[in-house]
Structure formats: structure tokens, C-alpha cells
Design a protein around this motif. Structure first.
Motif, PDB file in Angstrom:
ATOM      1  N   VAL A 195       0.851  -1.178   0.000  1.00  0.00           N
ATOM      2  CA  VAL A 195       0.000   0.000   0.000  1.00  0.00           C
ATOM      3  C   VAL A 195       0.898   1.243   0.000  1.00  0.00           C
ATOM      4  CG1 VAL A 195      -1.716   1.324   1.282  1.00  0.00           C
ATOM      5  CG2 VAL A 195      -1.889  -1.171   1.166  1.00  0.00           C
ATOM      6  N   LEU A 196       0.694   2.134  -0.967  1.00  0.00           N
ATOM      7  CA  LEU A 196       1.493   3.355  -1.050  1.00  0.00           C
ATOM      8  C   LEU A 196       1.027   4.395  -0.034  1.00  0.00           C
ATOM      9  CD1 LEU A 196       1.737   3.772  -4.925  1.00  0.00           C
ATOM     10  CD2 LEU A 196       3.271   2.552  -3.374  1.00  0.00           C
ATOM     11  N   GLU A 197      -0.295   4.567   0.072  1.00  0.00           N
ATOM     12  CA  GLU A 197      -0.837   5.546   1.010  1.00  0.00           C
ATOM     13  C   GLU A 197      -2.283   5.201   1.336  1.00  0.00           C
ATOM     14  OE1 GLU A 197      -1.024   9.493  -0.543  1.00  0.00           O
ATOM     15  OE2 GLU A 197      -1.951   8.900  -2.425  1.00  0.00           O
ATOM     16  N   TYR A 198      -2.747   5.740   2.455  1.00  0.00           N
ATOM     17  CA  TYR A 198      -4.144   5.623   2.851  1.00  0.00           C
ATOM     18  C   TYR A 198      -4.784   7.007   2.744  1.00  0.00           C
ATOM     19  CZ  TYR A 198      -3.119   0.990   4.793  1.00  0.00           C
ATOM     20  OH  TYR A 198      -2.754  -0.311   4.949  1.00  0.00           O
ATOM     21  N   VAL A 199      -5.977   7.063   2.163  1.00  0.00           N
ATOM     22  CA  VAL A 199      -6.750   8.306   2.068  1.00  0.00           C
ATOM     23  C   VAL A 199      -7.927   8.185   3.022  1.00  0.00           C
ATOM     24  CG1 VAL A 199      -8.049   9.847   0.573  1.00  0.00           C
ATOM     25  CG2 VAL A 199      -6.064   8.630  -0.330  1.00  0.00           C
ATOM     26  N   ILE A 200      -7.984   9.090   4.020  1.00  0.00           N
ATOM     27  CA  ILE A 200      -9.001   9.021   5.075  1.00  0.00           C
ATOM     28  C   ILE A 200      -9.827  10.294   5.049  1.00  0.00           C
ATOM     29  CG2 ILE A 200      -9.370   8.887   7.580  1.00  0.00           C
ATOM     30  CD1 ILE A 200      -6.265   7.562   7.146  1.00  0.00           C
ATOM     31  N   LYS A 201     -11.148  10.143   5.028  1.00  0.00           N
ATOM     32  CA  LYS A 201     -12.077  11.269   5.073  1.00  0.00           C
ATOM     33  C   LYS A 201     -13.020  11.074   6.255  1.00  0.00           C
ATOM     34  CE  LYS A 201     -14.145  10.890   1.164  1.00  0.00           C
ATOM     35  NZ  LYS A 201     -15.005  11.230   0.012  1.00  0.00           N
ATOM     36  N   TYR A 202     -13.345  12.167   6.928  1.00  0.00           N
ATOM     37  CA  TYR A 202     -14.317  12.066   8.013  1.00  0.00           C
ATOM     38  C   TYR A 202     -15.062  13.389   8.156  1.00  0.00           C
ATOM     39  CZ  TYR A 202     -10.688  14.501  10.753  1.00  0.00           C
ATOM     40  OH  TYR A 202      -9.752  15.400  11.205  1.00  0.00           O
ATOM     41  N   LYS A 203     -16.299  13.294   8.631  1.00  0.00           N
ATOM     42  CA  LYS A 203     -17.103  14.482   8.888  1.00  0.00           C
ATOM     43  C   LYS A 203     -18.195  14.133   9.889  1.00  0.00           C
ATOM     44  CE  LYS A 203     -20.648  14.152   5.262  1.00  0.00           C
ATOM     45  NZ  LYS A 203     -21.302  14.861   4.150  1.00  0.00           N
TER      46      LYS A 203
END
Length: 656
Positions: free
Chosen positions: A495-503
Motif C-alpha cells: 500500500v502506497l498511502e491511505y486516504v481518510i475522510k471524516y465528517k
């Protein structure tokens, strides 16, 4: 629906849905290897609407970057080249030497690069005009001495709005003077009127562009009367009024009363006294707000009374509506999808009145088709291919203003060979890499971090699987949350990177907060949260083949307990148990919208399911109050967020 229909991109890549939202300002940060011709065009100046007299000259500015951008123009949706209709197209503007009926209309400039094309917000070029006054009868106006008199002027239609002038004692007044006040409405108010103010009054309209002046056909006459006592009455406005004003503009509500003794005038808004209100002030008995905002909408009441009618004052009502130019918010990173996939765009437009939405692909309007489904704020493109690449734009208008937002779509073939390497333009920089670009990393044999070259990966590449979220759905922390996860499988491409979104859930104004972190990490602290609030999280892993399916969850923050010194007391830490597969939670916020006369769309939000991807959904419906009616399963292959229920009878009611 069969349980064998798996909606995971590593098993059925061609059906992997991609959902992302649009907004007002979007800046793509591409790695340095990208060609300048592939940079996304961005407007630095867009044309503005103009009112000009026929024969006058007009200049419409338009500039964009990068320097290699190509700018072209359209008039009423048709291409307009240099020399057409006599216009002169320059590198950063369009010039009309002499405006004619042929060059009136709606102009847009188009900025194009190798990445695609964008259209500017529209600019209307309108001819200036001033109509004649409508025939009107002479008015006899009476007012008690020492009170304020009002002379009304019904201005004719004009582009732009006409300026008012008054003939007072054989002199034309263009601005307020002495006790003569020319109001924004065009009315003339005469403060502390006396016998000297009696006589004829006439108004005229002046167009500042054409410089025409037209005079009213009638003359009003003012008469001052002397009384020993007279109950307070409101002489303007004569009846209830509804006022529309744009956010940020000045609002003036006129209220003129007459009576002996001089009446006392007070104002209320939604039954609250305005005498001590911070953003309001008064001119005579008129109410002024310098710059209105949404909170200034409401019902305003003007009351006028004196000792004669103190207990039953005269009143007049204003209904004020504050209009807002449209705004479009963006929550999106550059998207790259596999051929055959379905992509979804969401345009979050705000404004009052509600803006209309138009979708464009590379500056060309989109129409509904077999592959393109358009709703008021959503666009779905199915079975995407190379022809669908480029810039997708959401153009919104509401009569007060216009705005536009865009997103870029890149398509890639189903598989990437071991010899192939994703072009750098397919790899957007994450926010934490904008200032200092660093290559992807992988663990070395000695524990050091070494650069990762995607071309080193052998075999067929598929997007990363959704990570497994280990964190509990509730925390005792009031203002932060520790998000913990692990890769679904250890022996897969790194895995190169993790993209995390929250609201925050339930707050319609809340925007997604996005973070991108290294693929070697398995913990992230979400900070600056609100106590006792529910949050939703979407987390996606990215490898050399692109982004995979998101893992989703919801969590609630703690209420927090106060310590001796007022600080928060954290609860004792507990060990995080390993997740176990369990039946999924019910979907959230199911919504039904009409598709046709006999079918309806059902949409929903999947729950977190402890990070395990949900494999399928089943949607059932039946008629209401129909004895013996069986449940019907909606046909077709359902995406994770919507389904189509068909074969309904018009006028019938159904339960889902």
C-alpha cells in the motif's frame, strides 16, 4: 438478489463504483513528471455581465493558467472566432468595438489544455434602455405639520436601474439636500414638513449609460395641514410589502408616520425589539441595515403611535427575503478509474433561491443518455472508456449570480502489465506532499525505508483491498479519536498511502476533512472533534494500481467529564479486540425519488460494518394496505448506494 454478487474491486473490477463530490475551488497538484500541456486549466479572471448602449464598446476579460492554455469564446453556446460579427479576440479579452443587436447575448470563455476544457461562468451583454413613464393621475398628498411627507416616484423600466431626480421649487435635485431625502426606492421624504414645503413635485428618471432623462407625466401636490390632535397613522408604505435583497447589500425599510403629537415609531423583527440591535440603525423613522446576511430574513413590523392611540398603534409589515449568490463546494481528489467502471459526481450547490444545475464535459453540456444519468445535483457515467476522460463541470445559477466547479476523470485499462508504469500524471500528490514531494516507500530488509518503483511489481496489478478497521465505534475522548486499522492481506502489493475522510453526521454544512498518510502507518488520530457527536469515516488504500474500495464506519465521541482544574478526564484505556465477521448493520438514510411514472430510485448510505466490505444489498417493496400482497425484490444489479424499483402503477402507494 443472490449473495454471490460481490461488489469488491479486486473481484469484479469493471463494476467498482467510484463516488466523489464537487465544489467551488479545486487545485490539482501533479507530480513534476507531468507534461505542462496536461495541467488542469484554472481561471484567474472570468468575464462579468455588462450593460452598454447600442454602438458603444464592450471589453470582456478572461485569463487562465498555465501559460500554455488556449482560450476561446462562445456566444449563446456557439463558437465565436476573431473577426466574427466584428469582435476582436485577444489573448486575455474579447473586444466589441460597436455593440449591435447581433452581439447581444450570453458570452463564455473556454480554457483548454491537454487535460480537458473548462467553461467560465456566463456573462450577459445587455443593451441599455430607458422606457417612458406610465400615465398616472395627479396625487394630492396631505401631512400634518412637523411630520415627514413622502412623494412617491414610480420609475419606468430601465437597464441599468434608473436614477431618480426631483423638481423641487423649480430646482432639480439629484441627491439629498437639507430636509429633502432621496431614498434608494426613489421616494422623496421631506423631514419636518412646514407650509413652505407645500406645492407641486415632479420626478424624472436618468439612465447613467445612455444619459437619457425622462420626466413623469403627472405632478403631485403636497398640502400641509394644521391640527390640534390627530391619531398616529402610517402614510408609507400604504400596505404590506415583500422585499427581496441580495446578501451583502444595504437594506432600507421605509416607514413614515403622521399625527399630532408627532408619533413615536418603533421596529420589531420576528417579535424582537430592534432598538438595541447591533447591526441596525435608523434614519428618521426608517430602518437601515448596511450589509444583510441570511439572519436578516424575517418579518419586520413598524409601529407608530402617540398619546391618542398609544394602546392600539398603527402598524405595517415587511416580509424580507435575503437572496444568496450560489456557492459550490468541492471535496475531491483527482480520480482514476478502470475502463468499464461507473463513476458518480455530486455537485453540492447552495444559494437562495435554489440554484439550477448544468453538467458539462470538457465545456460541452451533457444530456441524459443510456450511459449518462443526470439529476438535480448528481451525475452518473456508466461503462466509462477513454472518450469519457477530461474535466466534468457543474455550472450553477440562481438569478442572483453564478458559480462553477469541476473535477478531472482519468481512465486506465483493466490491467497494468509488469512492464508498464503508471504515468506520473495519474498520481495526484496528497495534501501532505504538496510542499515536499517524496517517492512512495516500502520497508527494506534492514528496516530502512527504500523508494518503491511500481515497475518492480510483477504480475497483474489490482487495486488495494479495503483495510480492516480495528477501532471501536465509541470512544471516551471528547475531542479526538484514534483510528486504528490493518491491511486486509499481508501478502499483497504494498500500500502506497491511505486516504481518510471524516465528517460530522447530521450537519448539512459540514465538509469532509481529508488526510493522506503513508501506507506503512496503521494509526491516525482525528483531532478537533466535537463532544458527544457522531462521525462517519471513509478510508481507502492505494497501491500501484490505484485506489481500492473504501472501508466505512461511524463512531461517537465521548461527553467528557470535568476534572478538578476544569480539564477533561479520560477513561481508562481498553485493549482493542480483533474484529470478527458479523451480519451488517441496516443502511442509513434511505431516500426514495421518482425516476419515471412507474419506477423510483432508492438511495442509501452504507454503515461501517467494522471495516468489512458489504457484498450486496437487497431491496424489497410492496403495495400499501393490499391484503395478500407479496414482497417484490427489485431487479438488476444494485450498486452499494442505489437501486431502481420498477413496474409500479401510477397513483399507487408502496412500502419499502
Amino acid at each position: 438478489m443472490s449473495g454471490k454478487r460481490y461488489w469488491t474491486p479486486w473481484m469484479r473490477k469493471r463494476r467498482a463504483p467510484v463516488v466523489f463530490a464537487l465544489g467551488a475551488v479545486l487545485l490539482f497538484c501533479l507530480q513534476s513528471g507531468a507534461s505542462p500541456t496536461d495541467e488542469v486549466p484554472l481561471f484567474t479572471e472570468e468575464p462579468q455581465s455588462v450593460v452598454q448602449k447600442l454602438g458603444g464598446s464592450v471589453t470582456l476579460p478572461c485569463s487562465a493558467r498555465p501559460a500554455s492554455v488556449k482560450v476561446s469564446w462562445r456566444l449563446n453556446g456557439e463558437p465565436l472566432a476573431n473577426g466574427d460579427l466584428g469582435v476582436v479576440v485577444g489573448p486575455s479579452s474579447l473586444f466589441i468595438p460597436a455593440l449591435s443587436n447581433l452581439t447581444l447575448g450570453r458570452y463564455q470563455c473556454v480554457a483548454s489544455t491537454g487535460a480537458g476544457a473548462l467553461a467560465s461562468v456566463p456573462a450577459n451583454v445587455t443593451a441599455a434602455k430607458l422606457r417612458d413613464f406610465e400615465p398616472d393621475d395627479q396625487q394630492e398628498i396631505e401631512v400634518d405639520e412637523g411630520n415627514t411627507a413622502v412623494i412617491e416616484c414610480h420609475l419606468p423600466e430601465s437597464q441599468p436601474k434608473a436614477q431618480v431626480r426631483y423638481s423641487v421649487k423649480q430646482e432639480w435635485l439629484e441627491t439629498s439636500k437639507g430636509n429633502y431625502l432621496i431614498m434608494p426606492s426613489g421616494n422623496l421624504q421631506i423631514a419636518n414638513a412646514t407650509q413652505e414645503d407645500e406645492g407641486p413635485y415632479k420626478c424624472a428618471a436618468y439612465n447613467p449609460v445612455t444619459q437619457e432623462v425622462k420626466t413623469s407625466t403627472s405632478t403631485d401636490r403636497l398640502r400641509i395641514r394644521r391640527s390640534t390632535s390627530e391619531a398616529a397613522r402610517i402614510i408609507y408604505p400604504p400596505a404590506q410589502r415583500s422585499i427581496m435583497v441580495t446578501k451583502g447589500q444595504r437594506l432600507v425599510l421605509e416607514c413614515v408616520a403622521s399625527g399630532i403629537p408627532t408619533p413615536q415609531v418603533t421596529w420589531t423583527k420576528d417579535d424582537h425589539d430592534l432598538r438595541s440591535h447591533n447591526n441596525t440603525h435608523f434614519l428618521l423613522s426608517n430602518l437601515l441595515i448596511d450589509a444583510v446576511d441570511e439572519g436578516d430574513s424575517g418579518v419586520y413590523i413598524c409601529k407608530a403611535g402617540n398619546i391618542i392611540n398609544f394602546d392600539s398603534p398603527a402598524t405595517v409589515r415587511y416580509d424580507v427575503h435575503v437572496y444568496e449568490p450560489p456557492q459550490v463546494t468541492v471535496e475531491l481528489q483527482q480520480q482514476e478509474v478502470v475502463h468499464g467502471s461507473t463513476v458518480r459526481f455530486t455537485c453540492d450547490a447552495r444559494g437562495k433561491p435554489t440554484p439550477s444545475v448544468m453538467w458539462l464535459h470538457n465545456a460541452r453540456p451533457l444530456s441524459p443518455s443510456v450511459r449518462h444519468r443526470l439529476t438535480s445535483n448528481k451525475l452518473r457515467v456508466s461503462n466509462v472508456g477513454p472518450q469519457d476522460e477530461g474535466l466534468y463541470q457543474c455550472m450553477v445559477e440562481n438569478g442572483v449570480g453564478s458559480a462553477q466547479a469541476f473535477a478531472r476523470l482519468i481512465t486506465v485499462s483493466t490491467g497494468i502489465s509488469s512492464r508498464g508504469r503508471l504515468p506520473s500524471i495519474y498520481r495526484p500528490l496528497s495534501p501532505d506532499k504538496v510542499l515536499r514531494e517524496q517517492p512512495p516507500i516500502k520497508p527494506g530488509a534492514s528496516g530502512a525505508m527504500l523508494p518503491l518503483d511500481c515497475s518492480e511489481i510483477t504480475g497483474q496489478l489490482v487495486p488495494a483491498e479495503a483495510p480492516i478497521i480495528l477501532s471501536q465505534p465509541r470512544t471516551g475522548k471528547a475531542d479526538h479519536y484514534d483510528l486504528i486499522w490493518r491491511p486486509r492481506h499481508e501478502h499483497t502489493p504494498p500500500v502506497l498511502e491511505y486516504v481518510i475522510k471524516y465528517k460530522k453526521v447530521g450537519d448539512v454544512l459540514a465538509d469532509w476533512t481529508s488526510r493522506s498518510i503513508s501506507g506503512s502507518l496503521q494509526k491516525l488520530t482525528l483531532a478537533k472533534l466535537q463532544p458527544d457527536s457522531l462521525y462517519e469515516v471513509e478510508m481507502t488504500a492505494k497501491n500501484c494500481a490505484g485506489l481500492g474500495q473504501p472501508a466505512m464506519m461511524t463512531f461517537r465521541t465521548g461527553k467528557g467529564r470535568k476534572g478538578i482544574n476544569g480539564g477533561q478526564i479520560d477513561p481508562p484505556k481498553t485493549a482493542v479486540p480483533s474484529p470478527s465477521l458479523s451480519p451488517p448493520e441496516a443502511p442509513d438514510k434511505p431516500t426514495v425519488s421518482t425516476a419515471t411514472e412507474t419506477s423510483a430510485y432508492v438511495t442509501w448510505i452504507p454503515r461501517g460494518n467494522r471495516g468489512f466490505p458489504i457484498q450486496s444489498f437487497r431491496v424489497e417493496y410492496k403495495k400499501v394496505k393490499r391484503a395478500g400482497e407479496d414482497w417484490v425484490t427489485a431487479g438488476g444489479e444494485h450498486s452499494p448506494v442505489e437501486a431502481l424499483c420498477g413496474n409500479h402503477r401510477p397513483g399507487e402507494r408502496y412500502v419499502l
